[in-house]
Structures are given as C-alpha cells and as structure tokens.
Motif scaffolding. Structure first.
Motif, PDB file in Angstrom:
ATOM      1  N   ASN A 156      42.385  30.008  33.535  1.00 14.39           N
ATOM      2  CA  ASN A 156      42.940  31.320  33.217  1.00 14.39           C
ATOM      3  C   ASN A 156      43.720  31.876  34.397  1.00 14.39           C
ATOM      4  O   ASN A 156      43.494  31.504  35.549  1.00 14.39           O
ATOM      5  CB  ASN A 156      41.811  32.296  32.846  1.00 14.39           C
ATOM      6  CG  ASN A 156      40.994  31.791  31.691  1.00 14.39           C
ATOM      7  OD1 ASN A 156      41.432  31.817  30.544  1.00 14.39           O
ATOM      8  ND2 ASN A 156      39.775  31.324  31.976  1.00 14.39           N
ATOM      9  N   ARG A 157      44.620  32.823  34.106  1.00 11.56           N
ATOM     10  CA  ARG A 157      45.382  33.517  35.138  1.00 11.56           C
ATOM     11  C   ARG A 157      44.967  34.991  35.167  1.00 11.56           C
ATOM     12  O   ARG A 157      44.884  35.637  34.124  1.00 11.56           O
ATOM     13  CB  ARG A 157      46.883  33.414  34.862  1.00 11.56           C
ATOM     14  CG  ARG A 157      47.443  32.017  35.047  1.00 11.56           C
ATOM     15  CD  ARG A 157      48.943  32.000  34.802  1.00 11.56           C
ATOM     16  NE  ARG A 157      49.267  32.237  33.405  1.00 11.56           N
ATOM     17  CZ  ARG A 157      50.326  32.909  32.973  1.00 11.56           C
ATOM     18  NH1 ARG A 157      51.161  33.473  33.845  1.00 11.56           N
ATOM     19  NH2 ARG A 157      50.562  33.042  31.691  1.00 11.56           N
ATOM     20  N   PHE A 158      44.725  35.491  36.368  1.00 15.53           N
ATOM     21  CA  PHE A 158      44.370  36.887  36.584  1.00 15.53           C
ATOM     22  C   PHE A 158      45.463  37.502  37.453  1.00 15.53           C
ATOM     23  O   PHE A 158      45.637  37.113  38.609  1.00 15.53           O
ATOM     24  CB  PHE A 158      43.006  37.001  37.270  1.00 15.53           C
ATOM     25  CG  PHE A 158      41.863  36.452  36.452  1.00 15.53           C
ATOM     26  CD1 PHE A 158      41.059  37.299  35.705  1.00 15.53           C
ATOM     27  CD2 PHE A 158      41.598  35.089  36.432  1.00 15.53           C
ATOM     28  CE1 PHE A 158      40.009  36.813  34.959  1.00 15.53           C
ATOM     29  CE2 PHE A 158      40.544  34.582  35.681  1.00 15.53           C
ATOM     30  CZ  PHE A 158      39.753  35.445  34.938  1.00 15.53           C
ATOM     31  N   GLU A 159      46.201  38.462  36.895  1.00 12.58           N
ATOM     32  CA  GLU A 159      47.366  39.005  37.589  1.00 12.58           C
ATOM     33  C   GLU A 159      47.363  40.528  37.529  1.00 12.58           C
ATOM     34  O   GLU A 159      47.150  41.112  36.470  1.00 12.58           O
ATOM     35  CB  GLU A 159      48.658  38.467  36.950  1.00 12.58           C
ATOM     36  CG  GLU A 159      48.771  36.942  37.008  1.00 12.58           C
ATOM     37  CD  GLU A 159      50.003  36.405  36.301  1.00 12.58           C
ATOM     38  OE1 GLU A 159      50.762  37.227  35.724  1.00 12.58           O
ATOM     39  OE2 GLU A 159      50.200  35.175  36.307  1.00 12.58           O
ATOM     40  N   ASN A 160      47.602  41.155  38.687  1.00 14.23           N
ATOM     41  CA  ASN A 160      47.691  42.617  38.766  1.00 14.23           C
ATOM     42  C   ASN A 160      46.422  43.277  38.210  1.00 14.23           C
ATOM     43  O   ASN A 160      46.460  44.046  37.247  1.00 14.23           O
ATOM     44  CB  ASN A 160      48.936  43.114  38.030  1.00 14.23           C
ATOM     45  CG  ASN A 160      50.206  42.503  38.574  1.00 14.23           C
ATOM     46  OD1 ASN A 160      50.491  42.608  39.763  1.00 14.23           O
ATOM     47  ND2 ASN A 160      50.955  41.831  37.718  1.00 14.23           N
ATOM     48  N   ILE A 161      45.312  42.965  38.845  1.00 13.66           N
ATOM     49  CA  ILE A 161      43.991  43.404  38.386  1.00 13.66           C
ATOM     50  C   ILE A 161      43.518  44.593  39.220  1.00 13.66           C
ATOM     51  O   ILE A 161      43.604  44.579  40.453  1.00 13.66           O
ATOM     52  CB  ILE A 161      42.963  42.259  38.500  1.00 13.66           C
ATOM     53  CG1 ILE A 161      43.399  41.057  37.646  1.00 13.66           C
ATOM     54  CG2 ILE A 161      41.572  42.728  38.110  1.00 13.66           C
ATOM     55  CD1 ILE A 161      43.530  41.343  36.172  1.00 13.66           C
ATOM     56  N   GLY A 162      42.994  45.622  38.538  1.00 11.28           N
ATOM     57  CA  GLY A 162      42.347  46.735  39.219  1.00 11.28           C
ATOM     58  C   GLY A 162      43.292  47.787  39.740  1.00 11.28           C
ATOM     59  O   GLY A 162      43.327  48.063  40.941  1.00 11.28           O
ATOM     60  N   SER A 163      44.039  48.428  38.843  1.00 11.85           N
ATOM     61  CA  SER A 163      45.074  49.368  39.281  1.00 11.85           C
ATOM     62  C   SER A 163      44.597  50.810  39.391  1.00 11.85           C
ATOM     63  O   SER A 163      45.364  51.684  39.783  1.00 11.85           O
ATOM     64  CB  SER A 163      46.235  49.341  38.285  1.00 11.85           C
ATOM     65  OG  SER A 163      45.827  49.855  37.025  1.00 11.85           O
ATOM     66  N   SER A 188      46.431  36.571  41.281  1.00 12.89           N
ATOM     67  CA  SER A 188      47.466  37.118  42.166  1.00 12.89           C
ATOM     68  C   SER A 188      47.481  38.629  42.025  1.00 12.89           C
ATOM     69  O   SER A 188      47.270  39.172  40.942  1.00 12.89           O
ATOM     70  CB  SER A 188      48.842  36.536  41.819  1.00 12.89           C
ATOM     71  OG  SER A 188      49.223  36.867  40.492  1.00 12.89           O
ATOM     72  N   ASN A 189      47.708  39.292  43.150  1.00 13.10           N
ATOM     73  CA  ASN A 189      47.765  40.751  43.210  1.00 13.10           C
ATOM     74  C   ASN A 189      46.515  41.385  42.586  1.00 13.10           C
ATOM     75  O   ASN A 189      46.601  42.248  41.708  1.00 13.10           O
ATOM     76  CB  ASN A 189      49.022  41.286  42.520  1.00 13.10           C
ATOM     77  CG  ASN A 189      49.291  42.738  42.875  1.00 13.10           C
ATOM     78  OD1 ASN A 189      48.909  43.211  43.950  1.00 13.10           O
ATOM     79  ND2 ASN A 189      49.933  43.466  41.973  1.00 13.10           N
ATOM     80  N   VAL A 190      45.373  40.926  43.078  1.00 16.07           N
ATOM     81  CA  VAL A 190      44.092  41.491  42.651  1.00 16.07           C
ATOM     82  C   VAL A 190      43.675  42.530  43.692  1.00 16.07           C
ATOM     83  O   VAL A 190      43.697  42.270  44.894  1.00 16.07           O
ATOM     84  CB  VAL A 190      43.020  40.390  42.515  1.00 16.07           C
ATOM     85  CG1 VAL A 190      41.660  40.986  42.220  1.00 16.07           C
ATOM     86  CG2 VAL A 190      43.430  39.419  41.421  1.00 16.07           C
ATOM     87  N   ASN A 191      43.281  43.707  43.227  1.00 13.67           N
ATOM     88  CA  ASN A 191      43.019  44.833  44.116  1.00 13.67           C
ATOM     89  C   ASN A 191      41.957  44.513  45.158  1.00 13.67           C
ATOM     90  O   ASN A 191      42.100  44.861  46.327  1.00 13.67           O
ATOM     91  CB  ASN A 191      42.599  46.044  43.277  1.00 13.67           C
ATOM     92  CG  ASN A 191      42.640  47.335  44.054  1.00 13.67           C
ATOM     93  OD1 ASN A 191      42.078  47.437  45.131  1.00 13.67           O
ATOM     94  ND2 ASN A 191      43.302  48.334  43.494  1.00 13.67           N
TER      95      ASN A 191
END
Length: 276
Positions: A156-163, A188-191
């Motif tokens: 799986n891909r996790f992108e831009n998590i936790g905004s 990528s770009n996980v808070n």
C-alpha cells in the motif's frame, strides 16, 4: 443494516454513468452478511461503516474503488452541484470499522483509494487483508489496529497523512501487542514518522517486538499515552529499540506518555545496541 449477501456495482441513472453512492448516515453489515464491492464503485461522505460480517472490496489497478469527500468533483462528478464553490479537505470521507465478529477469512480490501478520511480503516479484534491500496490526505492516522487484530497490510501507499493542525497523524496507530503483518508498503509526507502506540495497561508478560514498516527496519514506536505495567507483569524491551513521545503542536507539548511500572520492566540495552 445489511443483513443478506449483496454485490454493489457501478451505478448509472438518467444518462449518467458511474454515479457515486452518498453516505448520509452510519450503516452496518450484519454478522451473517457478505458485501462485495465491484471495481470502479465510488462512495462519498464521512459517515462510518461498521462491519460485523464480511466486506470484500475488489477494485483493480485500472478501476479502483474510491472513498472520498462529497466535495471531490474529480471522482463521480460535481455531486453537490456547486461548481467550484467547495473543495475537498481531510476528514470528509468514510471510516470502515471492522469489529470483532467480522469474518477474517473473507475480509479483503484491494485496489482502493481512500481520499480525505479522518481515519480510513479501524480494526477491532479483527484480521483480513489490505493490499495495493492508496491512503492519502488524511486528517488523522490512516489505519487503527486494536486488541488482538492481525490484519495483513501489503503493498500500500501512504501519502500526505495527518494534516490536522494540532493532531500529528501517522500511517499506523495500534496497540503494541496487536499482531499485524506489514510488507511492501511505502509512505511519503507523513506528519509523524514511526508507528503510533496507544496508551493502556500491558497486563501479561511479554517482550516488545521489533517491527519494520515502509522501508524502515526496527521502526520507532511513538507513545501516545501512559503505559501501565501492573503488579505481577513483566515487560522486556530488547536492545536497539527506540521510543518517542507523541506530542501535539504548540503549547501542549507537555505531560505524560511514559511507563508507569508497578510490576517489572527489563530494558536490555547494551553499549553497542542501546535502548533509546
């Protein structure tokens, strides 16, 4: 509540094809029911789906199933008919909550796009498979894993998590002694990097396991609350393990999130392999 086996297929009406299904209320899948979702189906809205039976979401690489915001015009068109007046934002799509009575052997989530959720998936004493899916633009953590849950989470891909402006979200937030399997995932770009660990009581003798996730071996554990080790229990921390304290932004970077030891805590660090 859905209490019988059904298959959800792409919906067309009045000359429009593949219209989205809109979540308006919380709903559930009963303990004896299996719901199958075919490729290309689109769901919009931020209510919660409780699964007590089985949910099989069978997207494909070219025709994924999409869960997204009511304001997301890029999937299923301008559902709220307001042109460009509204835009999607994190926290506006559904959470799928798999509960203890869910049927582990039938649960399958493959080639699904989870856009703009608060939390996309929650496992409560449940297993199942999550494969080749995209988690993006979440407000909080992408996947919650609690109790004796043992989902298999692969590719799986996790992108831009936790905004969220205060809450620092992660790809995975879990109980320490849940037993998920991770393989082939990227982020990528996980808070907040690392695996989030829920506070609570660790009441059985145990050794904290090493885990690898998204290319990081022996990944850091981020404690979100106090861990209590009660009298009569012993927890062992192997050498080479790292713990960090979860903090909010700003003035609330104070408080607990440590170990309260009434039993025994054995920390097996060495000069060359310390516990941090």
């Amino acid at each position: 509540t859905i209490n019988s086996d059904v298959t959800i297929t792409p919906y067309s009406f009045a000359g429009y094809t593949n219209l989205p299904f809109i979540f308006r209320y919380q709903w559930s899948i009963g303990s004896n029911a299996t719901v199958t979702v075919d490729p290309s189906v689109i769901f919009k809205g931020n209510d919660r789906l409780y699964i007590d039976g089985a949910l099989r979401i069978l997207g494909t690489e070219s025709e994924p199933v999409i869960f997204t915001s009511y304001n997301d015009d890029s999937a299923g068109g301008d559902s709220n008919n307001d042109g460009n007046s509204s835009v999607p934002s994190p926290g506006q799509s559904a959470t799928l909550n798999f509960r203890a009575s869910s049927i582990d052997s039938l649960t399958s989530i493959k080639h699904v796009e989870f856009r703009y959720p608060n939390v996309a998936l929650q496992f409560d004493n449940h297993g199942g498979k999550v494969d080749s899916s995209l988690f993006q633009l979440s407000q909080g953590d992408a996947i919650l894993i609690y109790g004796n849950s043992d989902p298999v989470i692969t590719n799986n891909r996790f992108e831009n998590i936790g905004s969220h402006p205060a809450y620092r979200g992660q790809s995975i937030f879990m109980d320490m002694f849940s037993n998920p399997t991770f393989s082939g995932n990227t982020e990528s770009n996980v808070n907040l990097k690392g695996i989030g660990i829920r506070g609570g009581t660790w009441g059985s003798d145990a050794t904290i396991p090493f885990r690898s996730f998204a290319g990081t071996d022996s990944i850091t554990y981020v404690l979100s609350g106090n861990i209590t080790i009660p009298s009569g229990s012993k927890i062992i921390i192997p050498g080479g393990m790292t713990f960090k304290k979860w903090t909010r932004y700003g003035a609330s970077r104070i408080g607990g999130n440590g170990f309260i030891v009434n039993g025994a805590l054995k920390i097996n660090g060495t000069p060359s392999n310390p516990v941090v």
